[in-house]
Motif scaffolding. Structure first.
Motif, PDB file in Angstrom:
ATOM      1  N   ASN A  97       1.657  38.109 -22.416  1.00  0.00           N
ATOM      2  CA  ASN A  97       0.337  37.515 -22.189  1.00  0.00           C
ATOM      3  C   ASN A  97      -0.384  37.258 -23.508  1.00  0.00           C
ATOM      4  O   ASN A  97      -1.071  36.245 -23.660  1.00  0.00           O
ATOM      5  CB  ASN A  97      -0.518  38.408 -21.293  1.00  0.00           C
ATOM      6  CG  ASN A  97      -0.070  38.367 -19.855  1.00  0.00           C
ATOM      7  OD1 ASN A  97       0.582  37.425 -19.412  1.00  0.00           O
ATOM      8  ND2 ASN A  97      -0.404  39.398 -19.103  1.00  0.00           N
ATOM      9  N   ASP A 120       7.668  28.836 -22.497  1.00  0.00           N
ATOM     10  CA  ASP A 120       7.954  28.612 -21.081  1.00  0.00           C
ATOM     11  C   ASP A 120       6.727  28.135 -20.306  1.00  0.00           C
ATOM     12  O   ASP A 120       6.603  28.384 -19.106  1.00  0.00           O
ATOM     13  CB  ASP A 120       8.554  29.866 -20.443  1.00  0.00           C
ATOM     14  CG  ASP A 120       9.398  29.537 -19.232  1.00  0.00           C
ATOM     15  OD1 ASP A 120       9.984  28.434 -19.190  1.00  0.00           O
ATOM     16  OD2 ASP A 120       9.463  30.374 -18.306  1.00  0.00           O
ATOM     17  N   HIS A 146       4.480  24.568 -15.937  1.00  0.00           N
ATOM     18  CA  HIS A 146       4.871  25.697 -15.079  1.00  0.00           C
ATOM     19  C   HIS A 146       3.583  26.394 -14.650  1.00  0.00           C
ATOM     20  O   HIS A 146       3.064  27.242 -15.374  1.00  0.00           O
ATOM     21  CB  HIS A 146       5.732  26.704 -15.837  1.00  0.00           C
ATOM     22  CG  HIS A 146       7.136  26.310 -15.999  1.00  0.00           C
ATOM     23  ND1 HIS A 146       7.974  26.901 -16.917  1.00  0.00           N
ATOM     24  CD2 HIS A 146       7.901  25.396 -15.360  1.00  0.00           C
ATOM     25  CE1 HIS A 146       9.162  26.365 -16.839  1.00  0.00           C
ATOM     26  NE2 HIS A 146       9.137  25.445 -15.906  1.00  0.00           N
ATOM     27  N   PRO A 147       3.036  26.055 -13.494  1.00  0.00           N
ATOM     28  CA  PRO A 147       1.750  26.647 -13.097  1.00  0.00           C
ATOM     29  C   PRO A 147       1.802  28.162 -12.922  1.00  0.00           C
ATOM     30  O   PRO A 147       0.799  28.840 -13.132  1.00  0.00           O
ATOM     31  CB  PRO A 147       1.414  25.946 -11.778  1.00  0.00           C
ATOM     32  CG  PRO A 147       2.658  25.291 -11.331  1.00  0.00           C
ATOM     33  CD  PRO A 147       3.545  25.120 -12.509  1.00  0.00           C
ATOM     34  N   GLU A 148       2.976  28.706 -12.588  1.00  0.00           N
ATOM     35  CA  GLU A 148       3.062  30.155 -12.381  1.00  0.00           C
ATOM     36  C   GLU A 148       2.795  30.932 -13.668  1.00  0.00           C
ATOM     37  O   GLU A 148       2.312  32.067 -13.630  1.00  0.00           O
ATOM     38  CB  GLU A 148       4.408  30.561 -11.766  1.00  0.00           C
ATOM     39  CG  GLU A 148       5.620  30.183 -12.564  1.00  0.00           C
ATOM     40  CD  GLU A 148       6.095  28.745 -12.376  1.00  0.00           C
ATOM     41  OE1 GLU A 148       7.028  28.370 -13.105  1.00  0.00           O
ATOM     42  OE2 GLU A 148       5.549  27.995 -11.550  1.00  0.00           O
ATOM     43  N   VAL A 149       3.064  30.324 -14.812  1.00  0.00           N
ATOM     44  CA  VAL A 149       2.762  30.974 -16.092  1.00  0.00           C
ATOM     45  C   VAL A 149       1.248  31.108 -16.243  1.00  0.00           C
ATOM     46  O   VAL A 149       0.740  32.156 -16.653  1.00  0.00           O
ATOM     47  CB  VAL A 149       3.365  30.174 -17.266  1.00  0.00           C
ATOM     48  CG1 VAL A 149       2.914  30.735 -18.599  1.00  0.00           C
ATOM     49  CG2 VAL A 149       4.879  30.159 -17.177  1.00  0.00           C
ATOM     50  N   ASP A 178      -0.841  31.100 -13.711  1.00  0.00           N
ATOM     51  CA  ASP A 178      -1.268  32.039 -12.674  1.00  0.00           C
ATOM     52  C   ASP A 178      -1.207  33.473 -13.176  1.00  0.00           C
ATOM     53  O   ASP A 178      -2.110  34.268 -12.906  1.00  0.00           O
ATOM     54  CB  ASP A 178      -0.383  31.913 -11.423  1.00  0.00           C
ATOM     55  CG  ASP A 178      -0.694  30.687 -10.587  1.00  0.00           C
ATOM     56  OD1 ASP A 178      -1.811  30.147 -10.698  1.00  0.00           O
ATOM     57  OD2 ASP A 178       0.204  30.263  -9.823  1.00  0.00           O
ATOM     58  N   ALA A 179      -0.146  33.808 -13.888  1.00  0.00           N
ATOM     59  CA  ALA A 179       0.010  35.163 -14.422  1.00  0.00           C
ATOM     60  C   ALA A 179      -1.115  35.492 -15.400  1.00  0.00           C
ATOM     61  O   ALA A 179      -1.680  36.586 -15.365  1.00  0.00           O
ATOM     62  CB  ALA A 179       1.370  35.318 -15.100  1.00  0.00           C
ATOM     63  N   GLY A 210      -4.305  35.913 -13.502  1.00  0.00           N
ATOM     64  CA  GLY A 210      -4.318  37.224 -12.860  1.00  0.00           C
ATOM     65  C   GLY A 210      -4.712  38.324 -13.820  1.00  0.00           C
ATOM     66  O   GLY A 210      -5.476  39.227 -13.464  1.00  0.00           O
TER      67      GLY A 210
END
Length: 104
Positions: free
Chosen positions: A6, A57, A73-76, A78-79, A82
């Motif tokens: 992060n 990534d 990569h939207p999940e990156v 999102d993390a 979060g």
């Protein structure tokens, strides 16, 4: 929880041009030429920033003929979101409980 991944992601996104590229890619998949036109940055500069984003990534490539398209990569993100959400929750708890360290 703050992890080294992060921390690295925040460093990568701290650059204004990279953040602008990520914002553009959130709206559509683009090739480097599109990003150059949208940002006004030089091709070599955009290519270098895209390399950093790929290595972190944050984006992935998609070959299309003689062009390479980039998508997010939207999940990156999102993390990272979060992690900031957890940090905000911790801050709220600290304020509500009036937790503070005594001075020596």
């Amino acid at each position: 929880m703050m992890t080294s991944a992060n921390t690295e992601l925040m460093r990568v996104l701290a650059d204004p041009l990279r953040l602008q590229i990520v914002t553009l890619l959130a709206h559509e998949t683009l090739c480097a030429s599109h990003i150059v036109a949208e940002t006004g940055a030089r091709q070599t500069n955009v290519s270098n920033h895209l390399k950093v984003l790929r290595e972190a990534d944050v984006v992935e490539t998609e070959p299309c003929g003689r062009f390479t398209y980039y998508k997010l990569h939207p999940e990156v993100l999102d993390a990272l979101a979060g992690m900031f959400g957890e940090l905000a929750d911790t801050a709220r708890t600290t304020i509500e409980t009036n937790r503070k360290r005594a001075c020596p």
